[in-house]
Write a protein that holds these residues in place. Structure first.
Motif, short mmCIF file in Angstrom:
data_model
loop_
_atom_site.label_atom_id
_atom_site.label_comp_id
_atom_site.label_asym_id
_atom_site.label_seq_id
_atom_site.Cartn_x
_atom_site.Cartn_y
_atom_site.Cartn_z
N TYR A 1 0.83 -1.20 0.00
CA TYR A 1 0.00 0.00 0.00
C TYR A 1 0.87 1.25 0.00
O TYR A 1 2.05 1.21 0.35
CB TYR A 1 -0.92 0.00 1.23
CG TYR A 1 -1.98 -1.07 1.16
CD1 TYR A 1 -3.22 -0.80 0.60
CD2 TYR A 1 -1.73 -2.35 1.62
CE1 TYR A 1 -4.20 -1.78 0.52
CE2 TYR A 1 -2.69 -3.34 1.54
CZ TYR A 1 -3.92 -3.05 0.99
OH TYR A 1 -4.88 -4.03 0.91
N ASP A 2 0.26 2.38 -0.36
CA ASP A 2 0.95 3.66 -0.28
C ASP A 2 1.14 4.04 1.18
O ASP A 2 0.32 3.70 2.04
CB ASP A 2 0.15 4.77 -0.98
CG ASP A 2 0.14 4.61 -2.49
OD1 ASP A 2 1.13 4.09 -3.05
OD2 ASP A 2 -0.85 5.02 -3.11
N GLU A 3 2.18 4.80 1.45
CA GLU A 3 2.46 5.24 2.82
C GLU A 3 1.28 6.02 3.40
O GLU A 3 0.99 5.93 4.59
CB GLU A 3 3.73 6.08 2.84
CG GLU A 3 4.21 6.42 4.21
CD GLU A 3 5.54 7.17 4.21
OE1 GLU A 3 5.98 7.54 5.31
OE2 GLU A 3 6.12 7.40 3.13
N SER A 4 0.58 6.76 2.55
CA SER A 4 -0.56 7.56 3.01
C SER A 4 -1.71 6.69 3.51
O SER A 4 -2.62 7.18 4.20
CB SER A 4 -1.06 8.47 1.89
OG SER A 4 -1.56 7.69 0.81
N GLU A 5 -1.69 5.40 3.20
CA GLU A 5 -2.77 4.50 3.61
C GLU A 5 -2.48 3.77 4.93
O GLU A 5 -3.34 3.04 5.43
CB GLU A 5 -3.02 3.47 2.51
CG GLU A 5 -3.52 4.12 1.21
CD GLU A 5 -3.68 3.12 0.10
OE1 GLU A 5 -4.79 2.58 -0.04
OE2 GLU A 5 -2.68 2.87 -0.62
N LEU B 1 -1.91 4.97 8.21
CA LEU B 1 -2.72 5.40 9.35
C LEU B 1 -4.19 5.02 9.19
O LEU B 1 -4.78 4.47 10.13
CB LEU B 1 -2.57 6.91 9.60
CG LEU B 1 -3.34 7.45 10.80
CD1 LEU B 1 -2.97 6.75 12.10
CD2 LEU B 1 -3.12 8.96 10.92
N PRO B 2 -4.82 5.24 8.01
CA PRO B 2 -6.21 4.79 7.87
C PRO B 2 -6.36 3.27 8.06
O PRO B 2 -7.36 2.82 8.63
CB PRO B 2 -6.58 5.21 6.44
CG PRO B 2 -5.68 6.36 6.14
CD PRO B 2 -4.40 6.05 6.86
N LYS C 1 6.16 0.04 6.41
CA LYS C 1 5.82 1.02 5.38
C LYS C 1 5.99 2.46 5.86
O LYS C 1 6.41 3.31 5.10
CB LYS C 1 4.37 0.78 4.91
CG LYS C 1 4.01 1.55 3.67
CD LYS C 1 4.84 1.10 2.49
CE LYS C 1 4.34 1.67 1.20
NZ LYS C 1 4.92 1.01 0.05
N ASN C 2 5.69 2.73 7.12
CA ASN C 2 5.82 4.10 7.61
C ASN C 2 7.27 4.53 7.79
O ASN C 2 7.53 5.71 8.01
CB ASN C 2 5.02 4.29 8.92
CG ASN C 2 5.46 3.35 10.01
OD1 ASN C 2 5.60 2.15 9.79
ND2 ASN C 2 5.64 3.87 11.20
N HIS D 1 10.28 4.34 3.37
CA HIS D 1 10.52 5.44 2.44
C HIS D 1 11.22 6.62 3.10
O HIS D 1 11.61 7.57 2.42
CB HIS D 1 9.21 5.88 1.79
CG HIS D 1 8.60 4.81 0.97
ND1 HIS D 1 9.20 4.27 -0.15
CD2 HIS D 1 7.43 4.12 1.12
CE1 HIS D 1 8.44 3.32 -0.66
NE2 HIS D 1 7.37 3.20 0.11
N GLN D 2 11.39 6.55 4.42
CA GLN D 2 12.13 7.59 5.14
C GLN D 2 13.63 7.29 5.13
O GLN D 2 14.42 8.10 5.58
CB GLN D 2 11.65 7.67 6.59
CG GLN D 2 10.16 7.82 6.76
CD GLN D 2 9.62 9.07 6.12
OE1 GLN D 2 10.22 10.13 6.21
NE2 GLN D 2 8.48 8.95 5.46
#
Length: 179
Positions: free
Chosen positions: A91-95, A97-98, A163-164, A167-168
């Motif tokens: 999944y995308d990193e933006s997904e 937390l949801p 995932k969180n 990419h950092q």
């Protein structure tokens, strides 16, 4: 079995996204039942073929169900612990937390989400620990684990960051400095 605590209410453990084979929910149940003989284990998968393949391993305390972030629970079931490994990697990193919010919406008060990433054999892994308190998510920490078969170097964990964090991982970033 003597010395094993019992509880009046059933306690649920969910292994979300257990993978091609039902090894982790079965092994987890076997080990956790040494502490709580009444533990109920639910293996959840979004792939119907994986669920069908796991069905022969069901018993009175272990079930396999089709489901994703909206946990495959029946009325009244609230897991105390949810394990979700190698689920959010695609999944995308933006997904992230949801997804955490959706998963934890069904867990018991003070329940724990262990969301992580591992190598294919579980020898090296990292995991986020997210606790639900008063309906709010609390980030309790980040775990690193290895069995040391590949030796030890902090860089071993980089490919298995959640995932969180993956990419950092850029030169000079806090996670890069840490590792």
């Amino acid at each position: 079995m003597t010395g094993v605590p019992t509880c009046a209410l059933p306690i649920f453990f969910v292994d979300l996204g257990y993978g091609e084979e039902a090894i982790t929910p079965l092994e987890s149940g076997q080990r956790f039942r040494k502490v709580n003989a009444q533990l109920q284990v639910i293996g959840g998968e979004i792939d119907p073929e994986r669920v069908a393949a796991a069905k022969p391993f069901e018993d009175e305390q272990t079930t396999f169900r089709l489901g994703g972030f909206n946990l495959p629970l029946q009325a009244g079931q609230q897991p105390t612990v949810v394990r979700a490994f190698n689920v959010l990697r695609q999944y995308d990193e933006s997904e992230v937390l949801p997804a955490w919010q959706t998963i934890t919406s069904s867990i018991a008060e003070d329940g724990l989400l262990i969301e992580g990433t591992s190598d294919p054999f579980g020898r090296i892994w990292t995991a986020n620990l997210i606790r639900k308190r008063a309906g709010t998510l609390f980030y309790e920490g980040f775990l690193f684990s290895t069995n040391f078969r590949a030796g030890f170097s902090p860089e071993l964990f980089q490919p298995y960051l959640t995932k969180n964090f993956i990419h950092q991982m850029q030169t000079g970033s806090p996670i890069d400095k840490f590792l």
